[in-house]
Design a protein around this motif. Structure first.
Motif, mmCIF file in Angstrom:
data_model
loop_
_atom_site.group_PDB
_atom_site.id
_atom_site.type_symbol
_atom_site.label_atom_id
_atom_site.label_comp_id
_atom_site.label_asym_id
_atom_site.label_seq_id
_atom_site.Cartn_x
_atom_site.Cartn_y
_atom_site.Cartn_z
ATOM 1 N N ALA A 7 -3.899 0.261 -4.023
ATOM 2 C CA ALA A 7 -3.185 1.516 -3.771
ATOM 3 C C ALA A 7 -2.950 1.736 -2.284
ATOM 4 O O ALA A 7 -1.856 2.132 -1.862
ATOM 5 C CB ALA A 7 -3.967 2.683 -4.364
ATOM 6 N N MET A 8 -3.956 1.467 -1.475
ATOM 7 C CA MET A 8 -3.812 1.700 -0.041
ATOM 8 C C MET A 8 -2.840 0.712 0.600
ATOM 9 O O MET A 8 -2.110 1.056 1.531
ATOM 10 C CB MET A 8 -5.188 1.617 0.638
ATOM 11 N N ALA A 9 -2.817 -0.513 0.083
ATOM 12 C CA ALA A 9 -1.850 -1.484 0.599
ATOM 13 C C ALA A 9 -0.430 -0.995 0.345
ATOM 14 O O ALA A 9 0.437 -1.035 1.231
ATOM 15 C CB ALA A 9 -2.075 -2.844 -0.058
ATOM 16 N N ILE A 10 -0.179 -0.511 -0.853
ATOM 17 C CA ILE A 10 1.165 -0.045 -1.196
ATOM 18 C C ILE A 10 1.566 1.135 -0.318
ATOM 19 O O ILE A 10 2.683 1.172 0.224
ATOM 20 C CB ILE A 10 1.229 0.345 -2.690
ATOM 21 N N LEU A 11 0.684 2.110 -0.149
ATOM 22 C CA LEU A 11 1.026 3.292 0.642
ATOM 23 C C LEU A 11 1.188 2.965 2.125
ATOM 24 O O LEU A 11 1.810 3.739 2.863
ATOM 25 C CB LEU A 11 -0.020 4.383 0.443
ATOM 26 N N HIS A 12 0.642 1.846 2.558
ATOM 27 C CA HIS A 12 0.837 1.407 3.944
ATOM 28 C C HIS A 12 1.984 0.414 4.079
ATOM 29 O O HIS A 12 2.176 -0.193 5.141
ATOM 30 C CB HIS A 12 -0.452 0.791 4.492
ATOM 31 N N GLY A 13 2.744 0.231 2.982
ATOM 32 C CA GLY A 13 3.905 -0.650 3.051
ATOM 33 C C GLY A 13 3.566 -2.119 3.083
ATOM 34 O O GLY A 13 4.380 -2.933 3.528
ATOM 35 N N LYS A 14 2.383 -2.482 2.592
ATOM 36 C CA LYS A 14 1.962 -3.873 2.607
ATOM 37 C C LYS A 14 2.056 -4.469 1.200
ATOM 38 O O LYS A 14 2.270 -3.774 0.219
ATOM 39 C CB LYS A 14 0.524 -3.981 3.143
ATOM 40 N N GLU A 15 1.844 -5.785 1.127
ATOM 41 C CA GLU A 15 1.926 -6.473 -0.153
ATOM 42 C C GLU A 15 0.695 -6.174 -1.006
ATOM 43 O O GLU A 15 -0.420 -6.062 -0.502
ATOM 44 C CB GLU A 15 2.032 -7.983 0.072
ATOM 45 N N ALA A 16 0.925 -6.054 -2.311
ATOM 46 C CA ALA A 16 -0.169 -5.898 -3.271
ATOM 47 C C ALA A 16 0.108 -6.810 -4.449
ATOM 48 O O ALA A 16 1.265 -7.191 -4.704
ATOM 49 C CB ALA A 16 -0.288 -4.452 -3.729
ATOM 50 N N ASP A 17 -0.949 -7.178 -5.179
ATOM 51 C CA ASP A 17 -0.753 -8.093 -6.302
ATOM 52 C C ASP A 17 0.028 -7.445 -7.436
ATOM 53 O O ASP A 17 0.722 -8.120 -8.192
ATOM 54 C CB ASP A 17 -2.093 -8.634 -6.804
ATOM 55 N N ARG A 18 -0.074 -6.106 -7.568
ATOM 56 C CA ARG A 18 0.704 -5.381 -8.573
ATOM 57 C C ARG A 18 0.650 -3.896 -8.266
ATOM 58 O O ARG A 18 -0.113 -3.449 -7.409
ATOM 59 C CB ARG A 18 0.175 -5.643 -9.981
ATOM 60 N N ILE A 19 1.468 -3.117 -8.985
ATOM 61 C CA ILE A 19 1.464 -1.664 -8.852
ATOM 62 C C ILE A 19 0.456 -1.104 -9.846
ATOM 63 O O ILE A 19 0.528 -1.425 -11.044
ATOM 64 C CB ILE A 19 2.861 -1.072 -9.141
ATOM 65 N N PRO A 20 -0.506 -0.288 -9.433
ATOM 66 C CA PRO A 20 -1.461 0.263 -10.393
ATOM 67 C C PRO A 20 -0.797 1.233 -11.362
ATOM 68 O O PRO A 20 0.174 1.910 -11.023
ATOM 69 C CB PRO A 20 -2.481 0.980 -9.496
ATOM 70 N N VAL A 21 -1.323 1.297 -12.574
ATOM 71 C CA VAL A 21 -0.821 2.217 -13.592
ATOM 72 C C VAL A 21 -1.702 3.462 -13.534
ATOM 73 O O VAL A 21 -2.836 3.452 -14.011
ATOM 74 C CB VAL A 21 -0.876 1.592 -15.002
ATOM 75 N N VAL A 22 -1.185 4.518 -12.920
ATOM 76 C CA VAL A 22 -2.011 5.695 -12.671
ATOM 77 C C VAL A 22 -1.508 6.911 -13.451
ATOM 78 O O VAL A 22 -0.361 6.957 -13.895
ATOM 79 C CB VAL A 22 -2.077 6.034 -11.160
ATOM 80 N N HIS A 23 -2.397 7.873 -13.617
ATOM 81 C CA HIS A 23 -2.067 9.099 -14.338
ATOM 82 C C HIS A 23 -2.587 10.291 -13.557
ATOM 83 O O HIS A 23 -3.300 10.149 -12.554
ATOM 84 C CB HIS A 23 -2.688 9.076 -15.742
ATOM 85 N N PHE A 24 -2.267 11.492 -14.030
ATOM 86 C CA PHE A 24 -2.743 12.723 -13.411
ATOM 87 C C PHE A 24 -3.321 13.653 -14.483
ATOM 88 O O PHE A 24 -3.160 14.860 -14.439
ATOM 89 C CB PHE A 24 -1.598 13.402 -12.650
ATOM 90 N N GLY A 25 -3.956 13.031 -15.502
ATOM 91 C CA GLY A 25 -4.598 13.820 -16.538
ATOM 92 C C GLY A 25 -3.622 14.299 -17.605
ATOM 93 O O GLY A 25 -2.438 13.980 -17.596
#
Length: 371
Positions: A7-25
């Motif tokens: 998650a932090m890699a994505i928000l910093h504009g860096k490469e990540a192995d995948r996008i996490p599947v997140v929810h907000f309840g």
């Protein structure tokens, strides 16, 4: 990668192995419905009593990685709050009730929506000094007592963990009401500014106390809820003048402690207030309400560039539709994800009209597309 690293890699504009599947309840009614329909199993404790699955267990069954937004927080409200008491009762079962903010609200039997506000205790300097000022002091009783061991545990979490930065205007709006805040600015601007300055100090002191305890947050997070579907409930110029410096002060403190992601939760059409937030260090919008105004990170990114991030913006209404609607929603999200710095998330809590199989289809399809 851990979910936190991802998650932090994505928000910093860096490469990540995948996008996490997140929810907000989801709404409590949604949970009860799925349990009644047999999708959520009821297990047995050792003593034979029923054990109902917790939210994290249910969302794991649904295929989500984690829920977005866990934060270490403090009390930036009234301390102590007002006594919760019934002021007046009516033949139809409805009643006027004083809540913890000193607001008289109308409660109706069987209704779970936000109650109508009848009157507000905070309305002028006399009421501020008599009933509110002493309830909004910076005091250690507001801050959590975090041991070195607890700080270490938080710092080693495999999930992103933030720090709650409080509210620099939304709490004031709760106490005085939308109309009351407007009149106070017009009738007594000095008092208006004094209250907001006090609120800002409480928030700053709370954040500092938690950081000083050794917690290293992944992100800071403000709550405001000061907009509606057509725009803000406060004049943007007034907001910039009285709240901008407070945001800058707190986000600068976070940066001093190595935290450069700061998000904000504000319902409604927020576009007119983003300049103040972005200018003063708030660089991530969460959630991004698709709503009737079709909010999206795309126009914000076009205007502010990659320094404006986002979490949210997934149209949860498709959970009540069909697989084709979910496919279309994921395709709508694809170019937004490709911009970077963005993690889709159902734009608010999943509603009771959602279908279990649709949610499962979404999480599976999401992984296939964004994995």
């Amino acid at each position: 990668m851990t979910h936190r690293e991802r998650a932090m890699a994505i928000l910093h504009g860096k490469e990540a192995d995948r996008i996490p599947v997140v929810h907000f309840g989801f709404w409590d009614e949604c949970y009860a419905m799925f349990e009644e329909q047999g999708y959520i199993p009821i297990e047995k404790n050792e003593d034979g009593t029923d054990r109902h699955l917790g939210e994290a267990e249910v969302f794991e069954l649904l295929g989500f990685d984690f829920g977005w937004g866990p934060c270490v927080g403090f009390n930036n409200g009234l301390l102590p709050g007002f006594e919760h008491k019934v002021v007046k009762e009516f033949p139809d079962g409805s009643r006027h009730v004083q809540n913890g903010d000193g607001v008289i609200v109308l409660e109706k039997p069987g209704k779970v929506s936000i109650p109508s506000e009848i009157s507000h205790t905070l309305c002028d300097r006399e009421s501020w000094e008599k009933d509110f000022s002493h309830r909004l002091e910076s005091t250690p009783h507001r801050w959590p007592k975090i041991t070195p061991e607890q700080a270490q545990s938080l710092n080693s979490s495999v999930y992103p963990v933030g720090i709650n930065c409080g509210s620099l205007y939304g709490m004031f709006r709760n106490w005085a009401g939308f109309t009351g805040t407007c009149y106070m600015y017009a009738d007594d601007e000095e008092l208006f500014g004094e209250i907001l300055a006090r609120l800002s100090d409480v928030c700053y002191d709370g954040v500092k106390a938690i950081l000083d305890a050794g917690f290293k947050p992944d992100f800071g997070h403000f709550w405001e809820d000061i907009c509606f579907k057509n725009g803000p409930l406060v004049n943007p110029e007034v907001f910039e003048k009285y709240c901008g410096p407070g945001y800058a002060r707190i986000t600068s403190l976070l940066k001093e402690h190595g935290c450069d992601i700061c998000s904000l939760d504000c319902d409604g059409c927020i576009d007119a207030l983003i300049p103040t937030w972005h200018k003063n260090g708030v660089n991530t919008m969460f959630p991004i309400e698709v709503g009737t105004w079709n909010a999206s990170i795309a126009p914000w990114r076009e205007k502010y560039g990659p320094t404006l991030r986002g979490v949210g913006g997934m149209d949860k209404r498709v959970f009540a539709m069909d697989y084709a609607a979910i496919d279309a929603e994921i395709e709508r999200l694809r170019p937004l994800v490709e911009m970077g710095g963005y993690i889709p998330c159902p734009d608010h809590r999943i509603a009771p009209d959602a279908k279990w199989d649709n949610i499962l289809y979404y999480t599976d399809k999401f992984r296939k597309v964004f994995g």
